[in-house]
Scaffold this active site. Structure first.
Site, PDB file in Angstrom:
ATOM      1  N   LYS A 151      -3.928 -26.305 -48.298  1.00  0.00           N
ATOM      2  CA  LYS A 151      -3.268 -25.004 -48.344  1.00  0.00           C
ATOM      3  C   LYS A 151      -1.798 -25.187 -48.027  1.00  0.00           C
ATOM      4  CE  LYS A 151      -2.733 -20.747 -45.667  1.00  0.00           C
ATOM      5  NZ  LYS A 151      -3.151 -19.963 -44.491  1.00  0.00           N
TER       6      LYS A 151
ATOM      7  N   GLU B 295       1.496 -10.144 -36.680  1.00  0.00           N
ATOM      8  CA  GLU B 295       0.801 -11.346 -36.205  1.00  0.00           C
ATOM      9  C   GLU B 295       1.343 -11.827 -34.865  1.00  0.00           C
ATOM     10  OE1 GLU B 295      -1.050 -15.431 -38.077  1.00  0.00           O
ATOM     11  OE2 GLU B 295       0.127 -14.051 -39.291  1.00  0.00           O
TER      12      GLU B 295
END
Length: 422
Positions: free
Chosen positions: A183, A228
């Site tokens: 990723k 976040e």
């Protein structure tokens, strides 16, 4: 990726120890309304609570691969030689520093700032901290003049235009399919050109109003509203909120519930999320015990998008500070990729963008080492004395990623700051 030699830290002189005094005060109303323009304003606000400040009692500029460690050591020395009289004793009272850090080891702009005045509110209690070289009285806390709203805003492509960015995503998918990594998170930017310098208080107020569940921040011209939480350290309890996997909301409640269900079942998004959660748990392991990782993520609903989210909790082992944990966690798979070294190297090779402090840690630290540090997402950087604003967004790319879909996701993530400048 080859890093340049560390840049020497530059700190404001401290001819004598700092003196900090915190007293409880009546509720001053909206915290962001207390900020003046052009006063080194800093902010960290969530659901109306948090911290704002102004002035500069001390500061540090530090870059390079060891920036977190050097910031930790500087803060430790500042607190060791300071005198604090704290009558409130809650997280955020007493001596605090606000900070933001560059994403990359060769990035620029990392800093810690100790304001001269900090106003806080938490769980119904409000306080003001005054910092200087001697004890002084707290200022009058009254709302300032309303901010000047942006006008004459023109948005143009940033470092890489939309078509070229899709080609970058396609190249990342090719590298992943070839087995070079699992990723990578790729970012893009837009540039807002303004007729007059931006009064950053205006977008801050709008972000806090429209996204109360996010952490609205401003440090040294870097501002935004992040969903976040990289890490919170509070009296030995460690919390990290991991977001990875995103879908855009439609505004139709029934349709959005169906989309949330599809997000929770999406193999592509669940794979991306698993990488991010695993990276956080592994990074915390050397510093923590009793780590708890839920079996499955939940869907976090924000006004513009929905995310797969997991709250990882743990108990601190040893005497690490919030900045030590930040150093251990950054960059997580949520903003870098997996494996981290390969992903960060690929970002430097193909992204074509100077991230600056985008996706880097931003937040605050207290004298005892506790603090809250988010990831600088849904964010922007002031340039050219406020006449230019760079807006950032990023997307996690895995083997199943489709460039056009990732472009749409990035556009959704640009909405908060873009609208705040409207």
């Amino acid at each position: 990726m080859t890093s340049p030699p560390p840049v020497a830290a530059a700190a404001s002189p401290l001819p004598s120890p700092l003196v900090a005094r915190t007293v409880e005060v009546d509720d001053p109303g909206p915290l962001l309304a207390l900020l003046h323009r052009d006063t080194d304003a800093v902010a960290w606000v969530h659901h109306g609570d948090g911290l704002v400040g102004w002035g500069r009692a001390a500061s540090l500029s530090v870059d390079g691969p060891d920036r977190f460690d050097r910031a930790h050591r500087w803060w430790r020395e500042v607190t060791r030689h300071s005198v604090t009289r704290d009558e409130v004793h809650v997280p955020g009272s007493g001596l605090v520093a606000f900070g933001s850090f560059a994403f990359a080891d060769d990035g620029r702009g990392s800093s810690l700032v100790v304001p001269e005045v900090v106003v806080g509110r938490r769980d119904g209690r409000s306080w003001v901290t005054v910092v200087g070289t001697s004890i002084s009285s707290p200022p009058s806390l009254t709302p300032t003049d309303p901010p000047q709203h942006p006008h004459g805003v023109e948005l143009v492509d940033g470092s890489v235009d939309s078509d070229a960015w899709q080609d970058v995503v396609a190249e990342a998918v090719r590298r992943i399919s070839a087995g070079q990594l699992d990723k990578v998170v790729l970012a893009r930017d837009l540039v807002a050109e303004l007729d007059t310098p931006l009064d950053v208080r205006s977008p801050l107020r709008r972000l806090a109003r429209d996204y109360p569940g996010c952490w609205t921040f401003h440090v040294d011209g870097f501002f935004g509203s992040t969903p976040e939480m990289l890490v919170r350290l509070e009296r030995g309890l460690v919390t990290s909120r991991v977001l990875a996997g995103t879908i855009r909301r439609t505004g139709d409640d029934t349709r959005d519930l169906a989309l949330a269900a599809s997000l929770a079942r999406s193999s592509k998004d669940l794979e991306e999320h698993e990488y991010a959660v695993r990276s956080v748990a592994e990074a915390l392991a050397p510093h923590c015990s009793s780590t708890n990782v839920p079996d499955a993520p939940f869907v976090l609903h924000l006004p513009n998008v929905m995310h797969l989210a997991t709250d990882v909790t743990a108990v601190l082992r040893g005497d690490a500070s919030a900045l030590n944990l930040v150093a251990a966690l950054h960059p997580s798979a949520a903003v870098g990729g997996t494996p981290t070294d390969a992903a960060v190297a690929l970002i430097a090779e193909i992204e074509g963008l100077d991230r600056g402090r985008y996706a880097g840690p931003v937040g605050w630290i207290g004298a005892e080492g506790d603090g809250e540090w988010g990831i600088g997402l849904r964010s922007a950087q002031l340039e050219d004395e406020g006449r230019r604003v760079r807006l950032f967004a990023g997307c996690g790319i895995v083997a199943d990623s489709v460039p056009a879909d990732e472009l749409a996701e990035s556009q959704a993530k640009l909405v908060p700051v873009r609208d705040a400048l409207a």
